[in-house]
Design a protein around this motif. Sequence first.
Motif, PDB file in Angstrom:
ATOM      1  N   MET A   1       0.839  -1.199   0.000  1.00  0.00           N
ATOM      2  CA  MET A   1       0.000   0.000   0.000  1.00  0.00           C
ATOM      3  C   MET A   1       0.877   1.252   0.000  1.00  0.00           C
ATOM      4  N   ILE A   2       0.456   2.258  -0.739  1.00  0.00           N
ATOM      5  CA  ILE A   2       1.158   3.543  -0.791  1.00  0.00           C
ATOM      6  C   ILE A   2       0.464   4.498   0.174  1.00  0.00           C
ATOM      7  N   LEU A   3       1.206   4.982   1.167  1.00  0.00           N
ATOM      8  CA  LEU A   3       0.679   5.925   2.144  1.00  0.00           C
ATOM      9  C   LEU A   3       1.261   7.301   1.853  1.00  0.00           C
ATOM     10  N   LEU A   4       0.538   8.051   1.046  1.00  0.00           N
ATOM     11  CA  LEU A   4       0.942   9.406   0.663  1.00  0.00           C
ATOM     12  C   LEU A   4       0.333  10.379   1.665  1.00  0.00           C
ATOM     13  N   SER A   5       1.146  11.290   2.211  1.00  0.00           N
ATOM     14  CA  SER A   5       0.623  12.196   3.227  1.00  0.00           C
ATOM     15  C   SER A   5       1.163  13.611   3.042  1.00  0.00           C
ATOM     16  N   PHE A   6       0.423  14.556   3.636  1.00  0.00           N
ATOM     17  CA  PHE A   6       0.749  15.976   3.518  1.00  0.00           C
ATOM     18  C   PHE A   6       0.598  16.646   4.880  1.00  0.00           C
ATOM     19  N   ASP A   7       1.664  17.290   5.334  1.00  0.00           N
ATOM     20  CA  ASP A   7       1.633  18.038   6.590  1.00  0.00           C
ATOM     21  C   ASP A   7       1.022  19.403   6.303  1.00  0.00           C
ATOM     22  N   THR A   8      -0.262  19.510   6.553  1.00  0.00           N
ATOM     23  CA  THR A   8      -1.058  20.648   6.111  1.00  0.00           C
ATOM     24  C   THR A   8      -1.097  21.687   7.227  1.00  0.00           C
ATOM     25  N   GLU A   9      -0.149  22.593   7.159  1.00  0.00           N
ATOM     26  CA  GLU A   9       0.111  23.555   8.223  1.00  0.00           C
ATOM     27  C   GLU A   9       0.176  24.972   7.667  1.00  0.00           C
ATOM     28  N   GLU A  10       0.090  25.940   8.555  1.00  0.00           N
ATOM     29  CA  GLU A  10       0.336  27.321   8.162  1.00  0.00           C
ATOM     30  C   GLU A  10       1.830  27.460   7.815  1.00  0.00           C
ATOM     31  N   PHE A  11       2.130  28.079   6.684  1.00  0.00           N
ATOM     32  CA  PHE A  11       3.508  28.229   6.200  1.00  0.00           C
ATOM     33  C   PHE A  11       4.276  29.143   7.163  1.00  0.00           C
ATOM     34  N   ASP A  12       5.327  28.588   7.786  1.00  0.00           N
ATOM     35  CA  ASP A  12       6.108  29.391   8.731  1.00  0.00           C
ATOM     36  C   ASP A  12       7.613  29.309   8.501  1.00  0.00           C
TER      37      ASP A  12
END
Length: 258
Positions: A1-12
């Motif tokens: 399985m491919i676990l693609l993820s994104f750390d969806t944060e305010e750009f700092d």
Amino acid sequence: MILLSFDTEEFDVPREHGVDFSLEEGMKVSVEGTNRILDVLKQNGVKATFFCTGNFAEHAPEVMQRIMDEGHEVACHGVDHWQPKETDFARSKEIVERVCGRQVYGYRQPRMFPVSDSEIARVGYKYNSSLNPAFIPGRYMHLTDPRTWFMKGEVMQIPASVTPLIRFPLFWLSLHNLSEGLYHWMVRRTLRHDGYFVTYFHPWEFYDLKEHPEFKMPFIIKNHSGRQMMQRLDNLIKMLKQHDTFGTFTEFVEKVKK
């Protein structure tokens, strides 16, 4: 399985380089980047997991709704990305669940900093993905930690993927700066070896950083950012679709525990 993820944060990131950067400015960058990511995922018909800070969730509820509407998983990524606190494990879950109207099962600490395992378990998370077990002096020097998933009590630990033996990191910076052919080869080799693959990116990588010298971003971060990174993500997804299926972190946890 491919676990693609994104750390969806305010750009700092500019703040790390001495730039006075507001939450409003950071949200503008991250909202645009997240929508670009969602466009690529939609075009390819794949699912991913979005680890969201409380700040992002509260200031971009329409983006959070789009993430859910398009079939992706929402998980937690602290509250304030710039200043993570131990109380964030519970507060992040409360904020994200309130904004989304659904239960959240996973956590990733900002900047992959250490977490309190007891708090992660107490708050009720099913998995924690706050470890990059790479061979990089400094923040990612984790030679004695497991490379692949393992349990701490009732909580599954899902580290980011690194190559076997030399533990070369296969995270966002690698796709920015390596040739795509080399990166894809290492990803395929790791997928064959481990039986699954985990990687992560950030929305601001998909913003046109080269057009903003005032951000004072290092070259290795700006390299292939913006629409070039959209194309690189698209190419990566198309390659991986030939080798395995994409799923969310919660789907992976449920599959492994069967």
